[in-house]
Design an enzyme around this catalytic site. Sequence first.
Site, PDB file in Angstrom:
ATOM      1  N   CYS A 110      -9.098   6.235   4.475  1.00 29.79           N
ATOM      2  CA  CYS A 110      -8.494   4.734   4.691  1.00 29.79           C
ATOM      3  C   CYS A 110      -9.187   3.634   5.675  1.00 29.79           C
ATOM      4  CB  CYS A 110      -7.230   5.058   4.516  1.00 29.79           C
ATOM      5  SG  CYS A 110      -6.340   6.545   4.255  1.00 29.79           S
ATOM      6  N   HIS A 244      -4.326  -2.146   5.628  1.00 27.53           N
ATOM      7  CA  HIS A 244      -4.220  -0.182   4.462  1.00 27.53           C
ATOM      8  C   HIS A 244      -3.103  -0.635   4.339  1.00 27.53           C
ATOM      9  CE1 HIS A 244      -4.091   2.686   3.045  1.00 27.53           C
ATOM     10  NE2 HIS A 244      -4.115   4.008   4.039  1.00 27.53           N
ATOM     11  N   ASN A 274      -0.643   3.687  -2.025  1.00 25.91           N
ATOM     12  CA  ASN A 274      -2.011   4.053  -1.242  1.00 25.91           C
ATOM     13  C   ASN A 274      -2.779   5.132  -1.541  1.00 25.91           C
ATOM     14  OD1 ASN A 274      -3.837   4.970   1.242  1.00 25.91           O
ATOM     15  ND2 ASN A 274      -1.652   5.894   2.077  1.00 25.91           N
TER      16      ASN A 274
END
Length: 318
Positions: A110, A244, A274
């Site tokens: 990520c 993020h 996500n």
Amino acid sequence: MSFRFLGTGAYVPETIVTNDALSKLVDTDDEWITQRVGVKRRHISKNQTAADMATEAAKRALENAGVLPAELDLILVATVSSETAAPSAACLVQRNIGAACMAFDISAACAGFLFALETANAYFMTRKIKKALVIGAERLSRLVNWSDRSTCVIFGDGAGAAVLGEGNAYLDSTFTVTGDDTVLRIPNYAGKSPYWEGKSEDPFIEMQGQATFKFAVQSMVRDIKLLLERNHLSTEDIACIVPHQANSRIIELAARKLGIPYERFVLNITEYGNTSAASVPIALDEAARKGILQKGDKFIMAGFGGGLASAANLMIWE
Ligand code: UT7
């Protein structure tokens, strides 16, 4: 000499999967997902690979920048879900857009887009390149265990891209890696070697949710504080944070601990879930296109996840 952004672009697949649709697949409901994660919908690919989505985001970023593929000197794709190990997703993007430059993938989950920007910056600093294309692209639906309700409701597919040119907008950055495979792990296909005596596992995302949550909040707060202190800035000097998009509660908590108003964080988790390495560049593109970022604004991007790896950078929007 560092770089500046010349243009951004993003792409998400057409198919939208709502929380209600997921509740028909696993034992969950819209209320739990909305309250605990902050996701309402995610876009899921039916026939596009991570490299295909990266290509679409790249085309949009190039158009936005007014840069031709032939002008590029470097293409980097941050991804953990490319369908092929070779060619890399970056090589496929290079072919798909008709560029002729060096291209390779970066794997830092990520935080991957931020690791890729740092890598591109090193090339700018040595004056080896004049223009780069940096992408975060994921088809996480390929790596999700669709019978595990604690993970399958979180993730989505998509890609975000930025075209970089020579400039002085990359002011500072910080990176922290703590090698760990107990909190967050995505095994690869083990193969069918007749000699292999190790484990053969499904290549699915395994995550200890609460441990990851703690790591995420701690990392983001530490990284942003460090950048502010090191650059003698107060929270008031920062126009926005592009974080993020892992969980809206992570961002809320980090915002509170940092004393930065929640509204100053660019948030789109509701719509996309996500998307790992794609999440920061998709949010960056949104901030740019919506005019949230204005010329001269200082802003921070922050990423955290598998590795365990976290990163943040301080930039100026030129
Ligand atoms: O991108 C990389 C970084 N990733 C992250 O930063 C993710 C960080 N972690 C998180 O966002 C959260 O920990 C999750 C969203 C993954 C989980 O939220 P949580 O509040 O930590 O829930 P939990 O794991 O503590 O589970 C609470 C309860 C459990 O039930 P019991 O044991 O209390 O009866 C779970 O079984 O919620 C249950 N649960 C669900 N219920 C309905 C877990 N998943 C679901 C679900 N629907 N989808």
